[in-house]
Motif scaffolding. Sequence first.
Motif, short mmCIF file in Angstrom:
data_model
loop_
_atom_site.label_atom_id
_atom_site.label_comp_id
_atom_site.label_asym_id
_atom_site.label_seq_id
_atom_site.Cartn_x
_atom_site.Cartn_y
_atom_site.Cartn_z
N CYS A 265 28.45 20.92 -1.22
CA CYS A 265 29.62 21.93 -1.00
C CYS A 265 29.19 22.79 0.32
O CYS A 265 28.15 23.03 0.37
N ILE A 266 30.20 23.13 0.79
CA ILE A 266 30.14 23.90 2.02
C ILE A 266 31.20 25.15 2.02
O ILE A 266 32.13 25.03 1.70
N ALA A 267 30.72 25.91 2.68
CA ALA A 267 31.63 27.46 2.86
C ALA A 267 31.48 27.85 4.02
O ALA A 267 30.19 28.11 4.58
N ASP A 268 32.50 27.94 4.64
CA ASP A 268 32.47 28.58 6.09
C ASP A 268 32.63 30.15 6.29
O ASP A 268 33.72 30.79 5.74
N SER A 269 32.03 30.78 7.06
CA SER A 269 31.97 32.26 7.23
C SER A 269 32.31 32.21 8.84
O SER A 269 32.21 31.09 9.53
N PRO A 270 32.66 33.45 9.42
CA PRO A 270 32.99 33.46 11.00
C PRO A 270 31.82 33.07 11.74
O PRO A 270 31.56 32.75 12.89
N LEU A 271 30.63 33.33 11.09
CA LEU A 271 29.43 33.09 11.92
C LEU A 271 28.75 31.82 11.58
O LEU A 271 27.90 31.31 12.49
N ARG A 272 28.61 31.20 10.48
CA ARG A 272 28.13 30.22 10.03
C ARG A 272 28.34 29.50 9.09
O ARG A 272 29.33 29.95 8.15
N ARG A 273 28.16 28.01 8.49
CA ARG A 273 28.38 27.49 7.50
C ARG A 273 27.22 27.39 6.40
O ARG A 273 26.00 27.18 6.80
N TYR A 274 27.50 27.71 5.41
CA TYR A 274 26.71 27.46 4.36
C TYR A 274 26.58 26.37 3.40
O TYR A 274 27.65 25.66 3.38
N TRP A 275 25.49 26.03 2.96
CA TRP A 275 25.36 24.38 2.29
C TRP A 275 24.83 24.68 0.90
O TRP A 275 23.80 25.68 0.51
N GLY A 276 25.50 24.15 0.02
CA GLY A 276 24.81 23.90 -1.37
C GLY A 276 23.68 23.06 -1.41
O GLY A 276 23.18 22.34 -0.37
N GLN A 277 22.92 23.01 -2.32
CA GLN A 277 21.74 21.83 -2.50
C GLN A 277 22.10 20.63 -2.54
O GLN A 277 21.18 19.45 -2.45
N GLY A 278 23.30 20.23 -3.19
CA GLY A 278 23.78 18.77 -3.04
C GLY A 278 23.89 18.32 -4.84
O GLY A 278 22.96 18.72 -5.55
N THR A 279 24.50 17.47 -5.17
CA THR A 279 24.75 16.93 -6.45
C THR A 279 24.72 15.34 -6.23
O THR A 279 25.40 14.98 -5.22
N GLN A 280 24.02 14.81 -6.92
CA GLN A 280 24.02 12.99 -6.61
C GLN A 280 25.07 12.41 -7.38
O GLN A 280 25.43 12.68 -8.74
N VAL A 281 25.79 11.37 -6.78
CA VAL A 281 27.01 10.83 -7.16
C VAL A 281 26.38 9.39 -7.20
O VAL A 281 26.26 8.82 -5.92
N VAL A 282 26.33 8.50 -8.28
CA VAL A 282 25.97 7.18 -8.15
C VAL A 282 27.13 6.32 -8.75
O VAL A 282 27.68 6.59 -10.11
N VAL A 283 27.76 5.30 -7.98
CA VAL A 283 28.68 4.40 -8.71
C VAL A 283 28.33 3.14 -8.68
O VAL A 283 27.79 2.48 -7.67
N SER A 284 28.27 2.69 -10.01
CA SER A 284 27.58 1.17 -10.32
C SER A 284 28.88 0.13 -10.35
O SER A 284 29.96 0.51 -10.55
N SER A 285 28.41 -0.77 -9.79
CA SER A 285 29.48 -2.10 -9.58
C SER A 285 29.64 -2.62 -10.98
O SER A 285 28.89 -2.93 -11.74
#
Length: 113
Positions: free
Chosen positions: A93-113
Amino acid sequence: QVQLVESGGGLVQAGGSLRLSCVTSGTVFSSNPMGWYRQAPGKQRELVARITSGGSTNYADSVKGRFTISRDGTKVYLQMNSLKPEDTAVYYCIADSPLRRYWGQGTQVVVSS
């Protein structure tokens, strides 16, 4: 302190769906763009979708018609349908402010075939 916390990742079969959520704390992003990036193993991080405070959206070509981004104030969501193995990645996830971009830690998505 600004924090972005993602949830909703997991393991799903190809053709399935997942809904990612991101909540923010520490400041107010309701007037700023928010969005989602992803990074697959061995690949560069790429923009998946972005949404402005007014609701304008843009998507990576690879997810158009399958993914939908939405927001509710300072929360942002990513509805992912018709998932493919190539969608496997860590989603940030990202969120932009006028001065910088903030990032989350991330969440894993795995799609199996």
